[in-house]
Enzyme design. Structure first.
Site, PDB file in Angstrom:
ATOM      1  N   ASP A  10      52.790  28.715  39.917  1.00  0.00           N
ATOM      2  CA  ASP A  10      51.708  29.696  39.852  1.00  0.00           C
ATOM      3  C   ASP A  10      50.558  29.397  40.801  1.00  0.00           C
ATOM      4  O   ASP A  10      49.632  30.202  40.923  1.00  0.00           O
ATOM      5  CB  ASP A  10      51.145  29.777  38.425  1.00  0.00           C
ATOM      6  CG  ASP A  10      52.138  30.345  37.427  1.00  0.00           C
ATOM      7  OD1 ASP A  10      52.993  31.152  37.834  1.00  0.00           O
ATOM      8  OD2 ASP A  10      52.056  29.981  36.237  1.00  0.00           O
ATOM      9  N   LYS A  44      45.607  34.219  35.207  1.00  0.00           N
ATOM     10  CA  LYS A  44      46.602  35.222  35.555  1.00  0.00           C
ATOM     11  C   LYS A  44      47.255  35.780  34.296  1.00  0.00           C
ATOM     12  O   LYS A  44      47.361  35.115  33.261  1.00  0.00           O
ATOM     13  CB  LYS A  44      47.669  34.667  36.504  1.00  0.00           C
ATOM     14  CG  LYS A  44      48.576  33.562  35.930  1.00  0.00           C
ATOM     15  CD  LYS A  44      49.778  34.070  35.172  1.00  0.00           C
ATOM     16  CE  LYS A  44      50.577  32.908  34.563  1.00  0.00           C
ATOM     17  NZ  LYS A  44      51.582  33.351  33.584  1.00  0.00           N
TER      18      LYS A  44
END
Length: 307
Positions: free
Chosen positions: A144, A14
């Site tokens: 996350d 990410k």
């Protein structure tokens, strides 16, 4: 890993297109307002039945995996234990992780592994865990991890674990990624953020303009990219400022530190621009540390399923 039934799930790295950070909450976590973006650097997680939990880790390309734990502290084992506890079953697995995402690089590689492990073990054991329960389990593992399940573009709130998918994932984006020879501790970066930002707001500002522009041309989006943790990362690792300057001088529309760093990422106009920027940066940092990747890509998904 021995022959037999196995499942392989791939999960992406990410980048935070926007990372707004607030003052620490009473529980010690920082409230976040972030725009997640999944890019085409991947970890592959393969699971198979075993009598006891075990982890194997190997590197893809030049990724340094020496710091990845091989015991129960690895997030993939924690994910597996959380899944079997949720279903009240007695199972264990041998888990093999092939890492293409930089370790301790601010790209959520460990979280990607946890998301992949949840999906892989759910498929391996035919548990049919609901999406809602998978997200709850993911949120319990790390901020996350839920984004690792969905990929694409997403708005993250709370401490980042509450995710809402955003538009623009169908617009091709091109990135150059420059890894660092040594990782950077996320807690250390947050501590330095607190020192540098004693007046941080209780809740970070929402990135309304960026969300509205996510499907726009790359040069319109570039000025809106932002990372509140970048000053802290640069303070701890001043040499990263030179990397950012070099990438922008080479033609990137914008360079920024990825998450808590130390990986630097460069938003480029198109494929040709990304290759040109990568060529310049490779001369300084070497081909093992300079990568070209596209976004946005899918979250954790099965790529191999053997019965």
């Amino acid at each position: 890993m021995s022959a037999g039934r196995s499942v392989t799930v791939r999960a992406p790295a990410k980048i935070n297109l926007h990372l707004g950070v607030g003052a620490p909450r009473e529980d010690g976590f920082h409230p976040l307002m972030t725009v997640y973006h999944a890019i085409g650097l991947y970890d592959d997680v393969t699971v198979a039945d075993a009598d006891d939990w075990a982890v194997e880790v190997s590197a893809v390309g030049g990724v340094d995996v020496s710091a990845v734990p091989l015991d129960d502290s690895n997030l993939v084992v924690r994910a597996g234990r959380a899944l079997v506890a949720h279903h009240g079953v007695r199972r264990a697995a041998r888990i093999r992780v092939r890492k293409g995402i930089p370790v301790a690089g601010g790209m959520a590689g460990g979280s990607a592994d946890a998301a992949a492990a949840l999906v892989a073990l759910d498929r391996l054991w035919d548990l049919e865990t609901s999406d809602a329960d998978l997200f709850d389990l993911a949120a319990g593992l790390g901020s996350d991890v839920p984004f690792g399940l969905v990929g694409g573009n997403a708005l993250g709130t709370g401490r980042g674990e509450v995710v809402e998918q955003l538009p623009g994932a169908d617009v091709p984006r091109w990135w150059v990624v420059v890894t660092a020879p040594a990782g950077l501790s996320t807690p250390a970066v947050y501590r330095r953020f607190d020192e540098l930002s004693p007046d941080a707001p209780a809740e970070p500002r929402a990135p309304h303009r960026l969300v509205a522009f996510l499907s726009d041309p790359a040069d319109a989006v570039a000025p809106l990219l932002h990372n509140d943790l970048q000053p802290a990362a640069l303070d701890l690792r001043p040499e990263l400022a030179d990397v950012l300057a070099a990438g922008e001088a080479a033609g990137a529309l914008r360079g920024l530190v990825s998450g808590s760093g130390p990986t630097c990422v460069f938003w480029c106009a198109d494929a040709d621009a990304a290759r040109a920027v990568a060529g310049v940066l490779t001369e300084e940092h070497g081909s093992d540390r300079v990568l070209v990747a596209t976004g946005a890509v899918a979250g954790a998904h099965v790529v191999e399923y053997d019965r």
